[in-house]
Scaffold this motif. Sequence first.
Motif, PDB file in Angstrom:
ATOM      1  N   GLU A 130       2.897  15.867 -15.193  1.00  0.00           N
ATOM      2  CA  GLU A 130       4.049  16.591 -15.740  1.00  0.00           C
ATOM      3  C   GLU A 130       4.608  15.892 -16.977  1.00  0.00           C
ATOM      4  O   GLU A 130       5.490  16.395 -17.646  1.00  0.00           O
ATOM      5  N   ARG A 187       7.563   0.658   6.119  1.00  0.00           N
ATOM      6  CA  ARG A 187       6.163   0.974   5.871  1.00  0.00           C
ATOM      7  C   ARG A 187       5.333   0.441   7.019  1.00  0.00           C
ATOM      8  O   ARG A 187       5.570  -0.668   7.500  1.00  0.00           O
ATOM      9  N   PHE A 219       6.369  13.267 -16.770  1.00  0.00           N
ATOM     10  CA  PHE A 219       7.694  12.787 -16.348  1.00  0.00           C
ATOM     11  C   PHE A 219       7.450  11.869 -15.164  1.00  0.00           C
ATOM     12  O   PHE A 219       7.328  12.305 -14.037  1.00  0.00           O
ATOM     13  N   GLY A 238       0.348   1.920   5.587  1.00  0.00           N
ATOM     14  CA  GLY A 238       0.883   2.320   4.288  1.00  0.00           C
ATOM     15  C   GLY A 238       1.851   3.484   4.373  1.00  0.00           C
ATOM     16  O   GLY A 238       2.585   3.739   3.430  1.00  0.00           O
ATOM     17  N   ASP A 239       1.845   4.190   5.482  1.00  0.00           N
ATOM     18  CA  ASP A 239       2.751   5.328   5.613  1.00  0.00           C
ATOM     19  C   ASP A 239       4.197   4.864   5.707  1.00  0.00           C
ATOM     20  O   ASP A 239       4.489   3.813   6.275  1.00  0.00           O
ATOM     21  N   ALA A 282       0.850  -1.189   0.000  1.00  0.00           N
ATOM     22  CA  ALA A 282       0.000   0.000   0.000  1.00  0.00           C
ATOM     23  C   ALA A 282       0.883   1.236   0.000  1.00  0.00           C
ATOM     24  O   ALA A 282       1.890   1.290   0.698  1.00  0.00           O
ATOM     25  N   LEU A 283       0.519   2.190  -0.808  1.00  0.00           N
ATOM     26  CA  LEU A 283       1.306   3.422  -0.855  1.00  0.00           C
ATOM     27  C   LEU A 283       0.688   4.436   0.096  1.00  0.00           C
ATOM     28  O   LEU A 283      -0.505   4.410   0.360  1.00  0.00           O
ATOM     29  N   CYS A 284       1.504   5.340   0.600  1.00  0.00           N
ATOM     30  CA  CYS A 284       0.933   6.392   1.411  1.00  0.00           C
ATOM     31  C   CYS A 284       0.523   7.552   0.507  1.00  0.00           C
ATOM     32  O   CYS A 284       0.910   7.630  -0.659  1.00  0.00           O
ATOM     33  N   GLU A 285      -0.262   8.453   1.081  1.00  0.00           N
ATOM     34  CA  GLU A 285      -0.836   9.539   0.284  1.00  0.00           C
ATOM     35  C   GLU A 285       0.234  10.372  -0.408  1.00  0.00           C
ATOM     36  O   GLU A 285       0.090  10.762  -1.560  1.00  0.00           O
ATOM     37  N   ALA A 286       1.323  10.637   0.327  1.00  0.00           N
ATOM     38  CA  ALA A 286       2.363  11.496  -0.233  1.00  0.00           C
ATOM     39  C   ALA A 286       2.996  10.862  -1.459  1.00  0.00           C
ATOM     40  O   ALA A 286       3.249  11.526  -2.471  1.00  0.00           O
ATOM     41  N   GLU A 287       3.217   9.547  -1.385  1.00  0.00           N
ATOM     42  CA  GLU A 287       3.804   8.855  -2.536  1.00  0.00           C
ATOM     43  C   GLU A 287       2.862   8.895  -3.729  1.00  0.00           C
ATOM     44  O   GLU A 287       3.276   9.098  -4.863  1.00  0.00           O
ATOM     45  N   LEU A 339       0.419  18.123   0.784  1.00  0.00           N
ATOM     46  CA  LEU A 339       0.249  17.282  -0.404  1.00  0.00           C
ATOM     47  C   LEU A 339      -0.075  18.103  -1.644  1.00  0.00           C
ATOM     48  O   LEU A 339      -0.122  17.588  -2.740  1.00  0.00           O
ATOM     49  N   SER A 368       7.601  12.132   3.275  1.00  0.00           N
ATOM     50  CA  SER A 368       6.621  12.783   2.413  1.00  0.00           C
ATOM     51  C   SER A 368       6.774  12.326   0.961  1.00  0.00           C
ATOM     52  O   SER A 368       6.916  11.141   0.699  1.00  0.00           O
ATOM     53  N   GLN A 369       6.843  13.253   0.020  1.00  0.00           N
ATOM     54  CA  GLN A 369       6.894  12.873  -1.386  1.00  0.00           C
ATOM     55  C   GLN A 369       8.292  12.412  -1.781  1.00  0.00           C
ATOM     56  O   GLN A 369       9.274  13.046  -1.423  1.00  0.00           O
ATOM     57  N   GLY A 370       8.345  11.368  -2.534  1.00  0.00           N
ATOM     58  CA  GLY A 370       9.642  10.858  -2.962  1.00  0.00           C
ATOM     59  C   GLY A 370       9.514   9.448  -3.501  1.00  0.00           C
ATOM     60  O   GLY A 370       8.420   8.963  -3.745  1.00  0.00           O
ATOM     61  N   GLN A 419       2.121  17.278   6.486  1.00  0.00           N
ATOM     62  CA  GLN A 419       2.543  17.176   5.097  1.00  0.00           C
ATOM     63  C   GLN A 419       1.737  18.110   4.222  1.00  0.00           C
ATOM     64  O   GLN A 419       0.554  18.321   4.460  1.00  0.00           O
ATOM     65  N   THR A 470       0.677  11.134  -4.342  1.00  0.00           N
ATOM     66  CA  THR A 470       0.708  12.489  -4.886  1.00  0.00           C
ATOM     67  C   THR A 470       1.903  12.666  -5.798  1.00  0.00           C
ATOM     68  O   THR A 470       1.807  13.273  -6.872  1.00  0.00           O
ATOM     69  N   PHE A 471       3.025  12.119  -5.369  1.00  0.00           N
ATOM     70  CA  PHE A 471       4.246  12.240  -6.166  1.00  0.00           C
ATOM     71  C   PHE A 471       4.070  11.577  -7.532  1.00  0.00           C
ATOM     72  O   PHE A 471       4.441  12.150  -8.562  1.00  0.00           O
ATOM     73  N   ARG A 481      12.505  16.509 -10.041  1.00  0.00           N
ATOM     74  CA  ARG A 481      12.033  15.191 -10.444  1.00  0.00           C
ATOM     75  C   ARG A 481      13.095  14.458 -11.258  1.00  0.00           C
ATOM     76  O   ARG A 481      13.329  13.272 -11.070  1.00  0.00           O
ATOM     77  N   ARG A 518       9.913  20.080 -12.100  1.00  0.00           N
ATOM     78  CA  ARG A 518      10.437  19.117 -13.051  1.00  0.00           C
ATOM     79  C   ARG A 518      11.911  18.805 -12.825  1.00  0.00           C
ATOM     80  O   ARG A 518      12.350  17.660 -12.877  1.00  0.00           O
ATOM     81  N   HIS A 523       1.462  13.701  -9.674  1.00  0.00           N
ATOM     82  CA  HIS A 523       2.030  14.912 -10.251  1.00  0.00           C
ATOM     83  C   HIS A 523       3.006  14.584 -11.373  1.00  0.00           C
ATOM     84  O   HIS A 523       3.097  15.304 -12.354  1.00  0.00           O
ATOM     85  N   GLY A 524       3.721  13.475 -11.194  1.00  0.00           N
ATOM     86  CA  GLY A 524       4.660  13.058 -12.230  1.00  0.00           C
ATOM     87  C   GLY A 524       3.954  12.750 -13.535  1.00  0.00           C
ATOM     88  O   GLY A 524       4.415  13.121 -14.610  1.00  0.00           O
ATOM     89  N   ILE A 532       7.881   8.648 -12.368  1.00  0.00           N
ATOM     90  CA  ILE A 532       8.910   8.520 -11.333  1.00  0.00           C
ATOM     91  C   ILE A 532      10.183   7.858 -11.843  1.00  0.00           C
ATOM     92  O   ILE A 532      11.249   8.088 -11.319  1.00  0.00           O
TER      93      ILE A 532
END
Lengths: 409, 242
Positions: A17, B88, A19, B132-133, A2-7, B217, B161-163, B215, A9-10, B226, B223, A13-14, A21
């Motif tokens: 864009e 996770r 582009f 999942g976090d 399971a992915l978390c919300e932030a991931e 979001l 967070s994002q990554g 966070q 979102t990443f 990224r 770009r 957005h990718g 991950i």
Amino acid sequence: MALCEAEKTFVLHGVEENFRIDGREREDYRPMELETDIVSHAFGSARLRLANTDVLVAVKIEVDTPFPERPFEGKLEFFVDCSANATPDFEGRGGEGVAIEISNTLSAAYSSPNVFDLKKLCILKGKKCWKVYVDILLLECGGNLFDAVSLAVKAALWNTQVPLVKQIDIDGNNVEIKVSEELYDCRKLDVEKAPILVTVCKIGEHCIVDPNVAEEQCSVGSVVVAVSEDKFSTILQTGTGSLHMSTLVDCLQLGIKVAQRLDAALWDTLTLECYTCSTTEDESDTTCLDNPSGVVGGVTDCDKKYCIIVRVDYKDPRGKLASILRSCVDKPTYTNDVIEDETHRVYYRSCRTAKCNGGSGRSDSTSDDNGSLGDKSTIYCPGIGDGAVAVTVSFSILLFAYAFVRYVR
Amino acid sequence: MSKKIHIRLASQRVNTSVAVNQRYPKIFTPGQEITSHNEFMRGHGTYEEDTVLKASVAGVREQVNNLISVRPLKSRYNGDIGDVVVGRITEVQQKKMENSVLLLSSVNLPGGELRRRSVEDEHMMRQFLQEGDLISAEVQSVYSDGSLSLHTRSLRYGKLSQGVLVTVFPSLIKRSKTHFHNLPVGASIILGNNGLIWICPTINKVEEGVGGFVQNLEEVIPRQERETIGRITKLCISFSTE
């Protein structure tokens, strides 16, 4: 997973864009690697690796009785086996749902006579036919199973050798079949129109192809299309979400476009382009020797494994050409050798890349460059599309890379 | 315009190994004979059969005086106190993560909020951590059965967070002084000892105070960042599969 919300979102957005991950654009595929003829006791086999997705397909052929309602047709059956090594979800009976879904989709995709002609598998009307078992083994799941499976199945069927029937003895209701005992006395299946499956995934407002595991998690729904030439042979919707009419049309259009590109790529890989021409000392036209690409019709799509050069030189006068032959074969007599007798010197060269038999034949330049760094300017990273974020080996990057090694080690 | 799809044949595989001419140490396979001399002592990863010392794991031989052991090439991650791990959350009941436990009492909340062990407190936790976090944490103690107790007491640790998350073999991550790096190319990287590598845009020092529990979001990563993250991800993968 399971992915978390932030991931999520990443990833989202990718995709917006253009582009993703791993640096791909929305219509890009991850790198694929294909190997055919790897299961020696199968009639045909192929293994396809699409980044982390690994699929092995083997084809088995048996003599069977045709269905009474279709006396002229052979049989084709798909079976998917999910190895528990592929993902922990497949443990026990966990993979059954996926397996049935894939095999049903494949059966549906191959069911049309315009796609795959079962009549060619008929041996004797109503009595005997070939039954083709396609066994699919999922070795690793890295997303996008449908596409990988369909490519591997097509490659395996292309690789399949159906034995030639030499003799049919009919004694009342008893039919006996004798197949040719020669190993190479076979014919190939016609798979030119075999369907390619493409999964089109909707993420956010956009459609993407070849989703990886993380992207599959973010998707609200996806459409699997089976495309043969420029026609759909089957369509399947997976996932929980529903699609709007216009989105569905977009998905289908993207799917057919990508499927055609994928099919062309597979065909390019399966067939080997070789120069095919020959010349002798008596002929005044030396194009075949000096510039094989200049010969009209001198390039052939072989379905053989090697491009070869056989060059015969005189020993006296030294190096004078007697004849040169460029061709393709399955098994070269000598892979790379120089054979001499009293009057002649014969150079045998063979290689396995497209149009690689264009050299003079004297030097070893046509040899397999398996060990060395092929294209020296690019490092192929796993998971990188062709040139998407290809890491060019410039000095600075290497420095950075080595610095990084120190971090990791 | 989309690029041409290319399928490579396995016979055209490119050898990406950086160490081309380097000599590799001999690798023992399980059951392979190491030595038949009986003056040696049996270490980890070996066993004795008919007075012959054999390897019980696939790995390289290591010798200290008379003690022979075989260090496995790949093994499950065995935690040590002080290790940085990335993981996770699989269950928010007992705060379990994989085979490790992140105890309620060992979490710092944003703003240095004081905490009490109570039922309300447990309910509060769900707001901050969910299944999942991803979190980064430090190993606080190792239980006798090998499971780990984690803490996120320092502000360096906390929710991510994002990554991008990259998984490599745990044996490839060397224990070092710092596992948090702000790379000069414009990205941050956390090298978890358990083989999980987290790559994200450069962490802003100002935001760090909340331990990642707050966070944003809405934020869109530009770009350029990224692309950097994409490159580093590729590098990590190619180094690990080398």
